[in-house]
Design a protein around this motif. Structure first.
Motif, mmCIF file in Angstrom:
data_model
loop_
_atom_site.group_PDB
_atom_site.id
_atom_site.type_symbol
_atom_site.label_atom_id
_atom_site.label_comp_id
_atom_site.label_asym_id
_atom_site.label_seq_id
_atom_site.Cartn_x
_atom_site.Cartn_y
_atom_site.Cartn_z
ATOM 1 N N ASP A 36 0.832 -1.211 0.000
ATOM 2 C CA ASP A 36 0.000 0.000 0.000
ATOM 3 C C ASP A 36 0.861 1.254 0.000
ATOM 4 N N PHE A 37 1.950 1.223 0.762
ATOM 5 C CA PHE A 37 2.854 2.374 0.849
ATOM 6 C C PHE A 37 3.534 2.616 -0.497
ATOM 7 N N ILE A 38 3.975 1.536 -1.126
ATOM 8 C CA ILE A 38 4.619 1.651 -2.443
ATOM 9 C C ILE A 38 3.635 2.208 -3.464
ATOM 10 N N ALA A 39 2.406 1.692 -3.458
ATOM 11 C CA ALA A 39 1.379 2.166 -4.391
ATOM 12 C C ALA A 39 1.069 3.649 -4.147
ATOM 13 N N GLU A 40 1.041 4.043 -2.897
ATOM 14 C CA GLU A 40 0.775 5.438 -2.553
ATOM 15 C C GLU A 40 1.853 6.354 -3.117
ATOM 16 N N LYS A 41 3.113 5.949 -2.986
ATOM 17 C CA LYS A 41 4.218 6.779 -3.483
ATOM 18 C C LYS A 41 4.232 6.812 -5.014
ATOM 19 N N LYS A 42 3.910 5.697 -5.632
ATOM 20 C CA LYS A 42 3.870 5.682 -7.100
ATOM 21 C C LYS A 42 2.759 6.584 -7.627
ATOM 22 N N ALA A 43 1.643 6.633 -6.908
ATOM 23 C CA ALA A 43 0.545 7.519 -7.312
ATOM 24 C C ALA A 43 0.912 8.975 -7.071
ATOM 25 N N ARG A 44 1.547 9.233 -5.955
ATOM 26 C CA ARG A 44 1.926 10.611 -5.615
ATOM 27 C C ARG A 44 2.994 11.134 -6.565
ATOM 28 N N PHE A 45 3.970 10.283 -6.872
ATOM 29 C CA PHE A 45 5.079 10.690 -7.749
ATOM 30 C C PHE A 45 4.938 9.987 -9.105
ATOM 31 N N TYR A 46 3.766 10.095 -9.680
ATOM 32 C CA TYR A 46 3.469 9.421 -10.948
ATOM 33 C C TYR A 46 4.345 9.916 -12.092
ATOM 34 N N ASP A 47 4.831 11.149 -11.972
ATOM 35 C CA ASP A 47 5.636 11.744 -13.040
ATOM 36 C C ASP A 47 7.131 11.540 -12.832
ATOM 37 N N ALA A 48 7.521 10.762 -11.815
ATOM 38 C CA ALA A 48 8.937 10.517 -11.543
ATOM 39 C C ALA A 48 9.525 9.555 -12.575
ATOM 40 N N THR A 49 10.834 9.579 -12.692
ATOM 41 C CA THR A 49 11.521 8.673 -13.610
ATOM 42 C C THR A 49 11.519 7.245 -13.079
ATOM 43 N N HIS A 50 11.742 7.111 -11.778
ATOM 44 C CA HIS A 50 11.766 5.790 -11.142
ATOM 45 C C HIS A 50 11.203 5.894 -9.724
ATOM 46 N N ASN A 51 10.529 4.839 -9.295
ATOM 47 C CA ASN A 51 10.119 4.671 -7.899
ATOM 48 C C ASN A 51 10.654 3.321 -7.422
ATOM 49 N N VAL A 52 11.841 3.367 -6.873
ATOM 50 C CA VAL A 52 12.563 2.174 -6.438
ATOM 51 C C VAL A 52 12.126 1.836 -5.014
ATOM 52 N N TYR A 53 12.074 0.544 -4.673
ATOM 53 C CA TYR A 53 11.678 0.216 -3.307
ATOM 54 C C TYR A 53 12.373 -1.042 -2.805
ATOM 55 N N ALA A 54 12.318 -1.186 -1.490
ATOM 56 C CA ALA A 54 12.755 -2.414 -0.826
ATOM 57 C C ALA A 54 12.031 -2.499 0.509
ATOM 58 N N TYR A 55 11.749 -3.731 0.927
ATOM 59 C CA TYR A 55 11.175 -3.902 2.262
ATOM 60 C C TYR A 55 11.579 -5.246 2.852
ATOM 61 N N ILE A 56 11.592 -5.285 4.189
ATOM 62 C CA ILE A 56 11.935 -6.486 4.950
ATOM 63 C C ILE A 56 10.877 -6.681 6.024
ATOM 64 N N LEU A 57 10.405 -7.909 6.143
ATOM 65 C CA LEU A 57 9.434 -8.264 7.189
ATOM 66 C C LEU A 57 9.944 -9.474 7.964
ATOM 67 N N SER A 58 9.884 -9.386 9.297
ATOM 68 C CA SER A 58 10.306 -10.521 10.117
ATOM 69 C C SER A 58 9.331 -11.689 9.969
ATOM 70 N N GLU A 59 8.048 -11.376 9.804
ATOM 71 C CA GLU A 59 7.056 -12.421 9.623
ATOM 72 C C GLU A 59 7.288 -13.131 8.292
ATOM 73 N N ASN A 60 7.515 -14.444 8.368
ATOM 74 C CA ASN A 60 7.789 -15.275 7.182
ATOM 75 C C ASN A 60 9.082 -14.888 6.462
ATOM 76 N N ASN A 61 9.921 -14.065 7.101
ATOM 77 C CA ASN A 61 11.225 -13.683 6.533
ATOM 78 C C ASN A 61 11.099 -13.159 5.094
ATOM 79 N N ILE A 62 10.197 -12.229 4.891
ATOM 80 C CA ILE A 62 9.941 -11.689 3.555
ATOM 81 C C ILE A 62 10.935 -10.572 3.232
ATOM 82 N N VAL A 63 11.561 -10.664 2.060
ATOM 83 C CA VAL A 63 12.497 -9.638 1.574
ATOM 84 C C VAL A 63 12.173 -9.377 0.104
ATOM 85 N N ARG A 64 11.872 -8.120 -0.232
ATOM 86 C CA ARG A 64 11.536 -7.776 -1.612
ATOM 87 C C ARG A 64 12.229 -6.469 -1.988
#
Length: 210
Positions: A36-64
């Protein structure tokens, strides 16, 4: 039962060779919050060249992470590496780039995305979350000074104090120090005072930034 994350949502901006890099960081508990946070930033900065992201969650050891069109390995991975180097989890960082007309090269991109992510993280503030027992000690007012001294010198966290016919002192005792706290309380009061456990929760202990 102790981990590091960021304290609050925050943003930071740097400029490198006329390209603007805006880093937004947020603490999260679920993958949906990250998406949701990534989608919010992409909508807010729709005219940007790139919207790069990364996130880490302890639950289920998720890394993206995502380079979002930048050369492979030059954007999302440097953001992720900053998180890992700081030892953080349960957070998402989005770095938005507005291209300024000058190419930075692979090395320049890696350094700048990493620096931008770090600025965003430091703006949010790094906190250590410690799993604690909430202990209540009920005692006469004559014990107040001694109890406060024991708490302050023993590495415990003083919570609320209720003042009535007797004091009720809440003490946040780190999960691995409970037996020590009970022993010290017994020794302090010659067995007169007793600790009552009222639950467990995470307590934030700020480390830097924010």
């Amino acid at each position: 039962m102790t981990y590091k994350t960021i304290k609050k949502e925050a943003e930071a901006e740097i400029v490198e060779k006329k390209s603007r890099f805006l880093a937004a960081a947020k603490p999260i508990l679920t993958e949906q919050e990250a998406l949701d946070f990534i989608a919010e930033k992409k909508a807010r900065f729709y005219d940007a060249t790139h919207n790069v992201y990364a996130y880490i969650l302890s639950e289920n050891n998720i890394v993206r992470f995502s380079d979002d069109g930048e050369p492979s390995g030059t954007a999302g991975m440097p953001v992720l590496e900053v998180m890992k180097k700081e030892g953080l989890t349960d957070l998402v960082v989005v770095v938005t780039r507005y291209f300024g007309g000058t190419l930075l090269g692979a090395g320049g991109l890696i350094r700048t995305y990493g620096k931008s992510a770090k600025e965003g993280i430091y703006a949010a503030g790094i906190t250590e979350r410690v799993y604690c027992h909430d202990i209540v000690v009920e005692a006469g007012y004559e014990w107040l000074g001694k109890l406060r001294h024991m708490v302050e010198t023993g590495g415990y966290l003083l919570g609320a104090i209720d003042y009535a016919e007797q004091i009720q002192m809440h003490v946040h005792v780190r999960y691995d120090l409970l037996a020590r706290f009970q022993k010290e309380l017994t020794e302090l009061s010659n067995g007169i005072l007793h600790a009552q456990e009222c639950g467990c929760f995470y307590v934030d202990r700020e480390i830097s930034g924010g």
